[in-house]
Design an enzyme around this catalytic site. Structure first.
Site, PDB file in Angstrom:
ATOM      1  N   ASN A  76       0.863  -1.118   0.022  1.00  0.00           N
ATOM      2  CA  ASN A  76       0.149   0.037  -0.074  1.00  0.00           C
ATOM      3  C   ASN A  76       0.910   1.140  -0.104  1.00  0.00           C
ATOM      4  O   ASN A  76       1.281   1.899   1.083  1.00  0.00           O
ATOM      5  CB  ASN A  76      -1.024   0.004   1.405  1.00  0.00           C
ATOM      6  CG  ASN A  76      -2.050  -1.238   1.213  1.00  0.00           C
ATOM      7  OD1 ASN A  76      -2.228  -1.537   0.245  1.00  0.00           O
ATOM      8  ND2 ASN A  76      -1.864  -1.765   2.322  1.00  0.00           N
ATOM      9  N   GLU A  85      -8.265  -3.530  -2.813  1.00  0.00           N
ATOM     10  CA  GLU A  85      -8.480  -3.035  -1.582  1.00  0.00           C
ATOM     11  C   GLU A  85      -8.330  -1.374  -1.693  1.00  0.00           C
ATOM     12  O   GLU A  85      -7.889  -0.576  -0.849  1.00  0.00           O
ATOM     13  CB  GLU A  85      -7.638  -3.419  -0.522  1.00  0.00           C
ATOM     14  CG  GLU A  85      -7.761  -5.154  -0.136  1.00  0.00           C
ATOM     15  CD  GLU A  85      -7.001  -5.482   0.978  1.00  0.00           C
ATOM     16  OE1 GLU A  85      -6.013  -5.171   1.215  1.00  0.00           O
ATOM     17  OE2 GLU A  85      -7.616  -6.607   1.505  1.00  0.00           O
ATOM     18  N   ASP A 118      -6.702 -15.032   1.857  1.00  0.00           N
ATOM     19  CA  ASP A 118      -5.890 -14.092   2.602  1.00  0.00           C
ATOM     20  C   ASP A 118      -4.995 -14.673   3.698  1.00  0.00           C
ATOM     21  O   ASP A 118      -5.401 -14.288   4.615  1.00  0.00           O
ATOM     22  CB  ASP A 118      -6.573 -12.889   2.844  1.00  0.00           C
ATOM     23  CG  ASP A 118      -5.534 -11.602   3.218  1.00  0.00           C
ATOM     24  OD1 ASP A 118      -4.371 -11.710   2.784  1.00  0.00           O
ATOM     25  OD2 ASP A 118      -6.219 -10.447   3.569  1.00  0.00           O
ATOM     26  N   GLU A 125       3.679 -15.941  -2.966  1.00  0.00           N
ATOM     27  CA  GLU A 125       3.727 -14.795  -1.829  1.00  0.00           C
ATOM     28  C   GLU A 125       2.905 -15.372  -0.545  1.00  0.00           C
ATOM     29  O   GLU A 125       1.983 -15.675  -0.362  1.00  0.00           O
ATOM     30  CB  GLU A 125       2.768 -13.642  -1.985  1.00  0.00           C
ATOM     31  CG  GLU A 125       2.914 -12.602  -1.009  1.00  0.00           C
ATOM     32  CD  GLU A 125       1.955 -11.268  -1.186  1.00  0.00           C
ATOM     33  OE1 GLU A 125       2.175 -10.724  -2.304  1.00  0.00           O
ATOM     34  OE2 GLU A 125       1.365 -10.689  -0.341  1.00  0.00           O
ATOM     35  N   GLU A 180      -0.385 -12.273  10.697  1.00  0.00           N
ATOM     36  CA  GLU A 180      -1.302 -11.486  10.795  1.00  0.00           C
ATOM     37  C   GLU A 180      -2.673 -12.422  11.227  1.00  0.00           C
ATOM     38  O   GLU A 180      -3.519 -11.662  12.164  1.00  0.00           O
ATOM     39  CB  GLU A 180      -1.796 -10.645   9.320  1.00  0.00           C
ATOM     40  CG  GLU A 180      -3.010 -10.257   9.442  1.00  0.00           C
ATOM     41  CD  GLU A 180      -3.528  -9.445   8.182  1.00  0.00           C
ATOM     42  OE1 GLU A 180      -2.641  -9.582   7.278  1.00  0.00           O
ATOM     43  OE2 GLU A 180      -4.553  -8.713   7.823  1.00  0.00           O
TER      44      GLU A 180
HETATM   45  C1  BDP Z   1      -4.057  -8.367   4.045  1.00  0.00           C
HETATM   46  C2  BDP Z   1      -3.699  -7.325   4.873  1.00  0.00           C
HETATM   47  C3  BDP Z   1      -3.751  -5.834   4.360  1.00  0.00           C
HETATM   48  C4  BDP Z   1      -2.723  -6.008   3.330  1.00  0.00           C
HETATM   49  C5  BDP Z   1      -3.326  -6.963   2.437  1.00  0.00           C
HETATM   50  C6  BDP Z   1      -2.507  -7.126   1.146  1.00  0.00           C
HETATM   51  O1  BDP Z   1      -4.728  -7.394   5.998  1.00  0.00           O
HETATM   52  O2  BDP Z   1      -2.990  -4.936   5.621  1.00  0.00           O
HETATM   53  O3  BDP Z   1      -2.777  -4.721   2.747  1.00  0.00           O
HETATM   54  O4  BDP Z   1      -3.417  -8.218   3.028  1.00  0.00           O
HETATM   55  O5  BDP Z   1      -1.849  -8.097   1.099  1.00  0.00           O
HETATM   56  O6  BDP Z   1      -3.794  -9.540   4.557  1.00  0.00           O
HETATM   57  O7  BDP Z   1      -2.195  -6.327   0.093  1.00  0.00           O
END
Ligand code: BDP
Length: 714
Positions: free
Chosen positions: A223, A304, A378, A400, A406
Site C-alpha cells: 500500500n 482494496e 488471504d 507470496e 497477521e
Molecule cells: C491483507 C492485510 C492488508 C494488506 C493486504 C495485502 O490485512 O493489510 O494490505 O493483505 O496483501 O492480509 O495487500
C-alpha cells in the site's frame, strides 16, 4: 563532584558485569556462534585456516569475515588467512581463483556451491567451491550452519543451488516508521535519518538473510506512498542497496500506480498514455542512476482501494507491461500482485483473482512475474492452494507467503509456519497430471519458465529480537531455507533452527522441534478448524469475531465465510454454490465436489453441511468442530509443560519470554475456543459433547471486547 562521578562509574561498571548483563536477547538470530564444548572446539579449531586467493572482492571479504567470526565465537580462536594449503584448512575457490578446480562447479549457477572434503598435496582440506564469490558466501554460511548445529564436518560432499531465482522479503513498512501487520515494533528502516545514518543493524540484516539465501528485499509497503519515488527517498533506498550489495541482496520498491499524477501533476495514470509511460521511463532511469542493480517494482493495483490500470479500463497486463517496458533496458522486473477483489463484484471473493488473471495468461511481457498469495482469500491459518497455480502456464507465477502472523496469533503465539509453507508448496495442482506441485509451478520447471520467484511478507521490525519473539525468528528462517530449497522438510528446518538458536543438544532440540511441529495445526484448531476461514475480528484481526456482520463490504465480514445458521455451516463452493471448485484441475475438482472425498481439513471451505453431517470419525460435524476447538488449547498447554521442562537448559531471558508468551497464547487459545463455541452454539442449538467445558462467558461478553490499540494495523 569528582568523587560522585567516580561512584557512578563504579556503579555502572558493576552493572554492566552483573549476571544477566550479557544475557541472550535474540539479536544474533542463527548467527550466534556460541562457544562449543572442548571436544567440538578442538574439532572446529582444526579448520582454523582459511585459504583464499589474494585480491578478494567485497563479497568474498564478507564470506571470510563470517567464517572468522563464526570460528572465533565457537572456538575462542580467530582463524588465520593463508595462501598455502594446510591440514584441515577451509579452501574457498572459484574457477577464476583456482583454474584447476576439476569440474567442481558445473551446474551450480551463480549462487550455488559445493562443499567437499578432499585431499590436496597430501593434506585433508574442506573445499568450498562456487562459480562466484556470492556462491562462496552461501557455501561458507552452509558450513557454519553445520558447524553450529553439531553436524559432522568430515567426509562432506554437498552440492546446493537454488531452483528459484528471486527469493525476496516484502516489507510492509511505511515511510512514517509504522509497519502494516508488523508485530515487532517500528520499521527496521530509519527512513528519516537515512541515507546519512546507516544503522549497523542493516548490515546484520544482510548477514542474516545471506545466511539463508534471501537475495532481494522490497523495502516499502505494497500500500505504497508515491513519496518513495522522490529523489530523497531514492537516495535512502540507494544507501541500503550499497550496504546489501556485497551480500548479494538487491533492493526493490513497491510503487503507487498514480505516482505520476501525485508527484508531477500528470492528468492521468492511463498506461496507454505516452506521457505516463514516459514518466515511468524517466523514473526508472533516475532510480538506476542511483542504484545500478535495482531489482524492480512490486505493484498492488486495483485491490482494496488502491488505484490501478482498471480505473482507465485497461487490464492488469496493460499496466504491468507499461512498467516492464520502463525497467527492461536496465534489466529490472515487475512483480504484479494477483491479490485482487473488487467492491463492485458480488462473486465469491475466492474466485476473483482467477477470473481477472487467467484470461491474461500469455499477455504479460517477459520481465513480468505475477505474484500470487498461497491461498485464494488471504493468508488464513489454513487455505487450499490458490487455483491460479497451474492455471497460467504461459506466465511465470511467484509465490507470496506471509511470514508476519497477521492471522496466526500475531506477536505472541508460537505457531511455526514451516508446515504451512510446505503444505502449500507440496500441493498438487494436477495441471499436467499427478506431481504438478505448486513448488514446480513456482520454480519454473513445470512450464519451462526462467523468471521464477518466491516472496515472504517480513516479520521483521526494530525490536531487539527482530521478529517480536524468539520463535517468530524460525518463520523467517524457514521461509529463507524453503525459498532456497523447496524440498527440505519443515521438521529438518526446525531442527537446524533450534540447534543454532538454543543448543545442538538433542535434549533441547527434540522437545523444541516437537513443540514447533504441531503448533500451526493447534492454531488452526482453536481459530478456524475444518476449513473455516477469516473468523478474526474487524480491522486489527486480533482475536475472534465470527459474529461480525456489519461491515460495508460483504466479504469483510466473518459471517460471509462461515455462513452458519440453525441448519449448518460452511461455504458452498460446488456447482450448486459459487462454483469456485471449477477453478481447479478436473482431477481435483471431481474430488472436491463431494464432501466425502474432500480432505476434512478443507471441508467447510468447500461445503455447506448440516450440523449432523457425519465426519470420517463417525462423530457429527458439530461434535467434531467442538473437539477441534478443545484440542487447540490443549496442545498449547502441552507446549507449556514441555517448555517448563527445558528451564535448566535455556538461558533465563529467552526462557522467560517464551514462558510468558505461551501463557498469553494459552489464554487466547481458550478465548478463541470459547468465543467461537459460544457463537456457533447460539445457532446450532446443540449440547457440547461430553467432557467439553462450557465457555467461560456468555456470547455477549465476547462480542463486547474491544482492542483499539492492537499493534500492526497502520
Ligand atoms: C491483507 C492485510 C492488508 C494488506 C493486504 C495485502 O490485512 O493489510 O494490505 O493483505 O496483501 O492480509 O495487500
Amino acid at each position: 563532584m569528582i568523587a560522585r562521578l567516580l561512584c557512578w562509574m563504579i556503579a555502572l561498571t558493576a552493572a554492566s558485569w552483573a549476571p544477566g548483563a550479557l544475557a541472550e536477547d535474540g539479536y544474533d538470530l542463527w548467527l550466534r556462534y556460541a562457544r562449543t564444548d572442548e571436544a567440538r572446539s578442538a574439532d572446529l579449531a582444526a579448520h582454523a585456516t582459511i585459504i583464499v586467493a589474494p585480491g578478494a572482492s567485497p563479497t568474498l571479504n564478507v564470506a571470510i569475515a563470517e567464517l572468522q567470526r563464526g570460528l572465533a565465537g565457537m572456538t575462542g580462536v580467530a582463524p588465520a588467512l593463508s595462501g598455502t594449503m594446510r591440514q584441515g584448512a577451509l579452501w574457498l575457490a572459484t574457477p577464476a581463483s583456482a583454474p584447476a578446480l576439476p569440474g567442481e562447479t558445473a551446474g551450480l549457477g551463480g549462487e550455488g556451491y559445493a562443499i567437499r572434503s578432499i585431499e590436496v598435496d597430501g593434506k585433508a582440506v574442506t573445499l568450498i567451491a562456487a562459480n562466484s564469490d556470492l556462491g562462496l558466501l552461501h557455501g561458507a554460511c552452509h558450513w557454519l550452519r553445520l558447524a553450529q548445529s553439531g553436524a559432522s564436518l568430515d567426509r562432506l560432499d554437498i552440492r546446493s543451488a537454488p531452483k528459484i531465482r528471486l527469493r525476496l522479503l516484502n516489507h510492509w513498512d511505511n515511510l512514517n516508521g509504522t509497519v502494516e501487520r508488523g508485530y515487532a515494533g517500528q520499521s527496521i528502516w530509519d527512513w528519516w535519518r537515512l541515507p546519512d545514518w546507516k544503522a549497523p543493524r542493516y548490515t546484520d540484516y544482510a548477514r542474516a538473510n545471506a545466511a539463508i539465501g534471501i537475495n532481494g528485499t522490497v523495502l516499502n509497503n505494497v500500500n505504497a506512498k508515491a513519496d518513495s519515488l522522490t529523489a530523497p527517498y531514492i537516495a535512502k533506498a540507494a544507501a541500503l542497496a550499497d550496504l546489501f550489495r556485497p551480500y548479494g541482496i538487491k533492493v526493490y520498491l513497491s510503487v503507487r500506480w498514480t505516482a505520476p499524477m501525485e508527484l508531477d501533476g500528470l492528468r492521468t495514470a492511463d498506461p496507454r498514455d505516452p506521457a505516463v509511460a514516459g514518466w515511468w521511463r524517466a523514473k526508472a532511469d533516475e532510480i538506476y542512476r542511483a542504484i545500478p542493480d535495482f531489482g524492480g517494482f512490486l505493484v498492488k493495483a486495483n485491490s482494496e482501494g488502491q488505484p490501478g490500470p482498471q480505473d482507465y479500463k485497461r487490464t492488469h497486463a496493460d499496466g504491468a507491461n507499461m512498467l516492464a517496458a520502463a525497467l527492461k533496458p536496465h534489466g529490472g522486473i515487475v512483480m504484479w500482485r494477483a491479490f485482487v477483489y473488487a467492491h463492485d463484484n458480488p462473486d465469491d471473493r475466492a474466485k476473483q483473482a482467477y477470473a481477472d488473471f487467467r484470461p491474461l495468461d500469455g499477455q504479460f511481457a517477459d520481465n513480468v512475474i505475477v505474484q500470487v498469495k498461497n491461498g485464494a482469500i488471504d493468508f488464513q491459518p489454513r487455505e487450499p492452494f490458490h487455483p491460479l497455480f497451474g492455471a497460467m502456464p504461459k506466465t511465470p507465477l511467484m509465490m507470496e507467503f506471509q511470514i508476519t502472523k497477521e492471522y496466526l496469533g500475531q506477536s505472541t503465539h508460537l505457531t511455526y509456519l514451516g508446515p504451512l509453507f510446505k503444505e502449500a508448496l507440496d500441493s498438487d495442482t494436477f495441471a499436467k497430471g499427478a506431481g504438478s506441485t505448486v513448488a514446480k509451478v513456482i520454480d519454473g520447471s513445470l512450464d519451462g519458465h526462467r523468471l521464477t520467484g518466491i516472496a515472504g511478507v517480513a516479520n521483521i521490525g526494530a525490536d531487539r529480537d527482530w521478529s517480536g519473539s524468539i520463535f517468530n525468528q524460525a518463520d523467517w528462517y524457514a521461509f529463507g531455507r524453503l525459498a532456497w530449497d523447496t524440498s527440505l522438510s519443515a521438521e529438518a528446518i526446525a531442527r537446524e533452527w533450534a540447534a543454532m538458536t538454543f543448543s545442538p543438544d538433542p535434549k533441547v532440540v527434540e522437545p523444541i522441534v516437537g513443540m514447533m511441529m504441531g503448533s500451526r495445526e493447534a492454531a488452526v484448531d482453536y481459530m478456524t478448524p475444518l476449513g473455516l476461514a477469516h473468523m478474526m475480528d474487524t480491522g486489527h484481526h486480533y482475536g475472534p469475531g465470527p459474529w461480525v456482520s456489519d461491515l460495508a463490504r460483504p466479504e469483510w465480514n466473518p459471517v460471509y465465510y462461515h455462513r452458519a445458521d440453525a441448519d449448518g455451516i460452511g461455504f458452498d463452493r460446488t456447482d450448486s454454490g459459487s462454483g469456485a471448485i471449477g477453478q481447479y484441475a478436473p482431477a481435483i475438482a471431481t474430488r472436491l465436489a463431494n464432501p466425502h472425498t474432500t480432505p476434512e481439513r478443507h471441508l467447510l471451505w468447500f461445503h455447506h453441511l448440516p450440523w449432523d453431517y457425519r465426519l470420517a470419525s463417525g462423530e457429527t460435524l458439530w461434535d467434531g468442530l467442538v473437539r477441534r476447538y478443545d484440542r487447540g488449547p490443549a496442545y498449547v498447554a502441552g507446549m507449556q509443560t514441555l517448555w517448563a521442562s527445558l528451564k535448566p537448559h535455556i538461558d533465563a531471558r529467552r526462557f522467560a519470554q517464551t514462558e510468558a508468551f505461551l501463557t498469553i497464547q494459552h489464554r487466547e487459545a481458550l478465548w478463541w475456543r470459547d468465543a467461537s463455541i459460544a457463537y456457533f452454539q447460539s445457532l446450532a442449538h446443540r449440547p457440547l459433547p461430553a467432557g467439553s467445558p462450557a465457555p467461560a462467558h456468555d456470547l455477549n461478553w465476547y462480542k463486547t471486547q474491544r482492542f483499539p490499540y492492537a499493534p500492526g494495523h497502520s
